[in-house]
Design a protein around this motif. Structure first.
Motif, PDB file in Angstrom:
ATOM      1  N   PHE A   1       0.787  -1.313  -0.198  1.00  0.00           N
ATOM      2  CA  PHE A   1       0.091  -0.122   0.053  1.00  0.00           C
ATOM      3  C   PHE A   1       0.928   1.110   0.107  1.00  0.00           C
ATOM      4  CE2 PHE A   1      -2.821   3.317   1.673  1.00  0.00           C
ATOM      5  CZ  PHE A   1      -4.054   2.881   1.100  1.00  0.00           C
ATOM      6  N   TYR A   2       2.134   1.238   0.858  1.00  0.00           N
ATOM      7  CA  TYR A   2       2.802   2.274   0.898  1.00  0.00           C
ATOM      8  C   TYR A   2       3.966   2.407   0.374  1.00  0.00           C
ATOM      9  CZ  TYR A   2      -0.441   3.656   4.645  1.00  0.00           C
ATOM     10  OH  TYR A   2      -1.918   4.250   5.137  1.00  0.00           O
ATOM     11  N   GLY A   3       4.319   1.489  -0.445  1.00  0.00           N
ATOM     12  CA  GLY A   3       5.571   1.363  -1.067  1.00  0.00           C
ATOM     13  C   GLY A   3       5.951   2.231  -2.175  1.00  0.00           C
ATOM     14  N   TYR A   4       7.176   2.923  -2.206  1.00  0.00           N
ATOM     15  CA  TYR A   4       7.449   3.854  -3.311  1.00  0.00           C
ATOM     16  C   TYR A   4       8.908   3.611  -3.833  1.00  0.00           C
ATOM     17  CZ  TYR A   4      10.283   5.078   1.173  1.00  0.00           C
ATOM     18  OH  TYR A   4      10.948   5.111   2.156  1.00  0.00           O
ATOM     19  N   ASP A   5       9.005   4.239  -4.886  1.00  0.00           N
ATOM     20  CA  ASP A   5      10.237   4.306  -5.719  1.00  0.00           C
ATOM     21  C   ASP A   5      11.385   4.753  -5.071  1.00  0.00           C
ATOM     22  OD1 ASP A   5       8.510   5.116  -8.620  1.00  0.00           O
ATOM     23  OD2 ASP A   5       8.403   3.178  -7.752  1.00  0.00           O
ATOM     24  N   ILE A   6      12.374   3.983  -5.123  1.00  0.00           N
ATOM     25  CA  ILE A   6      13.750   4.590  -4.573  1.00  0.00           C
ATOM     26  C   ILE A   6      14.484   5.305  -5.873  1.00  0.00           C
ATOM     27  CG2 ILE A   6      15.865   4.105  -3.565  1.00  0.00           C
ATOM     28  CD1 ILE A   6      14.360   1.767  -1.988  1.00  0.00           C
ATOM     29  N   VAL A   7      14.597   6.415  -5.824  1.00  0.00           N
ATOM     30  CA  VAL A   7      15.046   7.030  -7.099  1.00  0.00           C
ATOM     31  C   VAL A   7      16.289   8.020  -6.576  1.00  0.00           C
ATOM     32  CG1 VAL A   7      14.924   8.797  -8.842  1.00  0.00           C
ATOM     33  CG2 VAL A   7      12.946   7.346  -8.227  1.00  0.00           C
ATOM     34  N   THR A   8      17.480   7.733  -6.891  1.00  0.00           N
ATOM     35  CA  THR A   8      18.732   8.380  -6.555  1.00  0.00           C
ATOM     36  C   THR A   8      19.375   8.966  -7.645  1.00  0.00           C
ATOM     37  OG1 THR A   8      19.971   6.238  -6.638  1.00  0.00           O
ATOM     38  CG2 THR A   8      18.884   6.704  -4.559  1.00  0.00           C
ATOM     39  N   SER A   9      19.939  10.226  -7.452  1.00  0.00           N
ATOM     40  CA  SER A   9      21.033  10.824  -8.547  1.00  0.00           C
ATOM     41  C   SER A   9      22.377  10.636  -7.982  1.00  0.00           C
ATOM     42  CB  SER A   9      20.523  12.302  -8.695  1.00  0.00           C
ATOM     43  OG  SER A   9      20.493  12.801  -7.218  1.00  0.00           O
ATOM     44  N   GLY A  10      23.226  10.988  -9.105  1.00  0.00           N
ATOM     45  CA  GLY A  10      24.663  11.351  -8.462  1.00  0.00           C
ATOM     46  C   GLY A  10      24.905  11.940  -7.429  1.00  0.00           C
ATOM     47  N   GLN A  11      24.218  12.835  -7.023  1.00  0.00           N
ATOM     48  CA  GLN A  11      24.552  13.518  -5.892  1.00  0.00           C
ATOM     49  C   GLN A  11      23.695  13.164  -4.715  1.00  0.00           C
ATOM     50  OE1 GLN A  11      23.772  17.469  -7.171  1.00  0.00           O
ATOM     51  NE2 GLN A  11      25.639  17.701  -8.705  1.00  0.00           N
ATOM     52  N   GLY A  12      23.070  12.173  -4.857  1.00  0.00           N
ATOM     53  CA  GLY A  12      22.186  11.705  -3.462  1.00  0.00           C
ATOM     54  C   GLY A  12      20.832  12.474  -3.538  1.00  0.00           C
TER      55      GLY A  12
ATOM     56  N   PHE B   1       5.374  -2.401 -22.968  1.00  0.00           N
ATOM     57  CA  PHE B   1       5.132  -3.507 -21.670  1.00  0.00           C
ATOM     58  C   PHE B   1       6.605  -3.276 -20.895  1.00  0.00           C
ATOM     59  CE2 PHE B   1       5.418  -6.875 -18.839  1.00  0.00           C
ATOM     60  CZ  PHE B   1       3.884  -7.282 -18.760  1.00  0.00           C
ATOM     61  N   GLN B   2       7.935  -3.118 -21.747  1.00  0.00           N
ATOM     62  CA  GLN B   2       8.960  -3.145 -21.099  1.00  0.00           C
ATOM     63  C   GLN B   2       9.225  -1.644 -20.476  1.00  0.00           C
ATOM     64  OE1 GLN B   2      12.339  -4.043 -23.544  1.00  0.00           O
ATOM     65  NE2 GLN B   2      13.793  -3.402 -22.163  1.00  0.00           N
ATOM     66  N   LEU B   3       8.764  -0.458 -21.212  1.00  0.00           N
ATOM     67  CA  LEU B   3       8.884   0.852 -20.545  1.00  0.00           C
ATOM     68  C   LEU B   3       8.047   1.017 -19.586  1.00  0.00           C
ATOM     69  CD1 LEU B   3       8.819   2.854 -24.101  1.00  0.00           C
ATOM     70  CD2 LEU B   3      10.599   2.506 -22.514  1.00  0.00           C
ATOM     71  N   TYR B   4       7.088   0.572 -19.473  1.00  0.00           N
ATOM     72  CA  TYR B   4       6.104   0.838 -18.139  1.00  0.00           C
ATOM     73  C   TYR B   4       6.697  -0.016 -16.887  1.00  0.00           C
ATOM     74  CZ  TYR B   4       1.820   1.196 -15.366  1.00  0.00           C
ATOM     75  OH  TYR B   4       1.068   1.224 -14.362  1.00  0.00           O
ATOM     76  N   HIS B   5       7.378  -1.019 -17.150  1.00  0.00           N
ATOM     77  CA  HIS B   5       7.862  -1.663 -15.756  1.00  0.00           C
ATOM     78  C   HIS B   5       9.407  -1.568 -15.823  1.00  0.00           C
ATOM     79  CE1 HIS B   5       4.317  -3.948 -16.863  1.00  0.00           C
ATOM     80  NE2 HIS B   5       4.084  -3.914 -15.510  1.00  0.00           N
ATOM     81  N   SER B   6      10.058  -0.678 -16.287  1.00  0.00           N
ATOM     82  CA  SER B   6      11.530  -0.528 -15.874  1.00  0.00           C
ATOM     83  C   SER B   6      11.850   1.367 -16.167  1.00  0.00           C
ATOM     84  CB  SER B   6      12.204  -1.052 -17.108  1.00  0.00           C
ATOM     85  OG  SER B   6      11.844  -0.309 -18.517  1.00  0.00           O
ATOM     86  N   LYS B   7      10.920   1.865 -16.294  1.00  0.00           N
ATOM     87  CA  LYS B   7      11.310   3.504 -16.153  1.00  0.00           C
ATOM     88  C   LYS B   7      10.124   4.067 -15.380  1.00  0.00           C
ATOM     89  CE  LYS B   7      13.617   3.620 -20.616  1.00  0.00           C
ATOM     90  NZ  LYS B   7      15.009   4.021 -20.078  1.00  0.00           N
ATOM     91  N   LYS B   8      10.822   5.153 -14.630  1.00  0.00           N
ATOM     92  CA  LYS B   8       9.903   5.836 -13.647  1.00  0.00           C
ATOM     93  C   LYS B   8       9.097   6.825 -14.364  1.00  0.00           C
ATOM     94  CE  LYS B   8       9.833   9.012  -9.935  1.00  0.00           C
ATOM     95  NZ  LYS B   8       8.793   8.185  -9.188  1.00  0.00           N
ATOM     96  N   TYR B   9       9.662   7.229 -15.411  1.00  0.00           N
ATOM     97  CA  TYR B   9       9.120   8.367 -16.421  1.00  0.00           C
ATOM     98  C   TYR B   9       9.082   7.711 -17.740  1.00  0.00           C
ATOM     99  CZ  TYR B   9      10.214  11.351 -12.439  1.00  0.00           C
ATOM    100  OH  TYR B   9      10.135  11.925 -11.189  1.00  0.00           O
ATOM    101  N   TYR B  10       7.956   6.892 -18.017  1.00  0.00           N
ATOM    102  CA  TYR B  10       7.764   6.387 -19.321  1.00  0.00           C
ATOM    103  C   TYR B  10       7.327   7.152 -20.445  1.00  0.00           C
ATOM    104  CZ  TYR B  10       3.084   5.519 -17.341  1.00  0.00           C
ATOM    105  OH  TYR B  10       2.121   5.720 -17.060  1.00  0.00           O
TER     106      TYR B  10
END
Length: 265
Positions: free
Chosen positions: A182-193, A256-265
């Motif tokens: 229910f509350y899971g979220y994406d972990i998105v990191t950049s090069g600078q944290g 199908f691949q884009l939707y399940h592999s990229k945050k911004y598809y």
């Protein structure tokens, strides 16, 4: 002692957890015509060392009566050492059922288990699944995790009151699965944290997904659904395929691949 002031001097018996129990407290309560039954911590002052340090085998006990006091101090070996103090229960044994088998236990242990309050009971049940760890140094962090653990325990109590039959481990595992879903979220990191991103649907990126045909209906044998990836790009395109867990229509390739592999598809 201020909490028990209204209970004293009338011949009651107070049951104490080991956080509160000491020889001084028991002496004070006896003078106030109040009996005591409680668990002890072995490092408390003025306890008989021959009893506390006794080397016992399983289900053996060692007892001492303090001279000048009306106390019985007991060391009983169960899975580990249990230390008790009482002013009103004799050194006798009771036969109890444990996991379907009969076992002899000291009477003071049996009576204490029958009458101990909710605080001690919840502490016992939470010990095996404690969120607080020794590596957490800050007191307020330990306090926070302790409150989380108490909330989980209270939720299980309500679960059982409503007729639930899940055991502690099963309840906690199902709770974890439900919270992650229910509350899971994406972990998105950049090069600078940076901070964690809370937007988007995390499950589409972390679970296993497989394309399937859109199920037939009474009106159509080969129904289609609008592809969510194409729709986001401003295209109107229908597809025979969908992702059933995500409940969205998707083109087999490349959507199908884009939707399940990229945050911004």
């Amino acid at each position: 002692m201020s909490l028990s002031e209204e209970l004293l001097d009338v011949g009651r018996c107070i049951y104490l957890g080991n956080w509160y129990t000491s020889l001084e407290i028991c002496d004070f309560l006896v003078q106030r015509k109040t009996d005591v039954v409680g668990t002890l911590r072995s490092y408390r002052k003025y306890l008989p060392k021959d009893v506390i340090n006794a080397k016992l085998k399983s289900n053996e006990r060692c007892v001492a009566y303090e001279q000048g006091y009306q106390f019985m101090v007991m060391h009983w070996k169960d899975k580990r050492g249990v230390y008790m103090i009482t002013t009103c229960i004799p050194d006798t044994l009771e036969i109890v059922l444990r996991k379907g088998a009969r076992k002899k236990v000291p009477t003071v242990i049996h009576i204490y288990n029958s009458n101990m309050g909710g605080v001690d009971l919840s502490d016992q049940m939470n010990t095996s699944y404690a969120c607080e760890r020794k590596m957490v140094k800050k007191w307020y962090k330990k306090f926070y995790f302790h409150l989380i653990n108490l909330s989980i325990f209270n939720a299980q109590v309500i679960h059982k009151m409503l007729g639930g039959k899940l055991k502690t481990l099963e309840f906690r595992m199902q709770l974890v699965s439900a919270l992650v879903s229910f509350y899971g979220y994406d972990i998105v990191t950049s090069g600078q944290g940076g901070r964690l991103s809370l937007d988007g649907n995390p499950m589409r990126l972390v679970h296993r997904h497989f394309p399937s045909y859109v199920p037939e209906t009474e009106c159509k044998t080969a129904p289609q659904r609008r592809c969510v990836v194409c729709r986001k790009k401003g295209k109107k395109k229908d597809s025979r395929y969908e992702c059933t867990p995500c409940d969205v229509g998707l083109c087999a390739a490349p959507c199908f691949q884009l939707y399940h592999s990229k945050k911004y598809y």
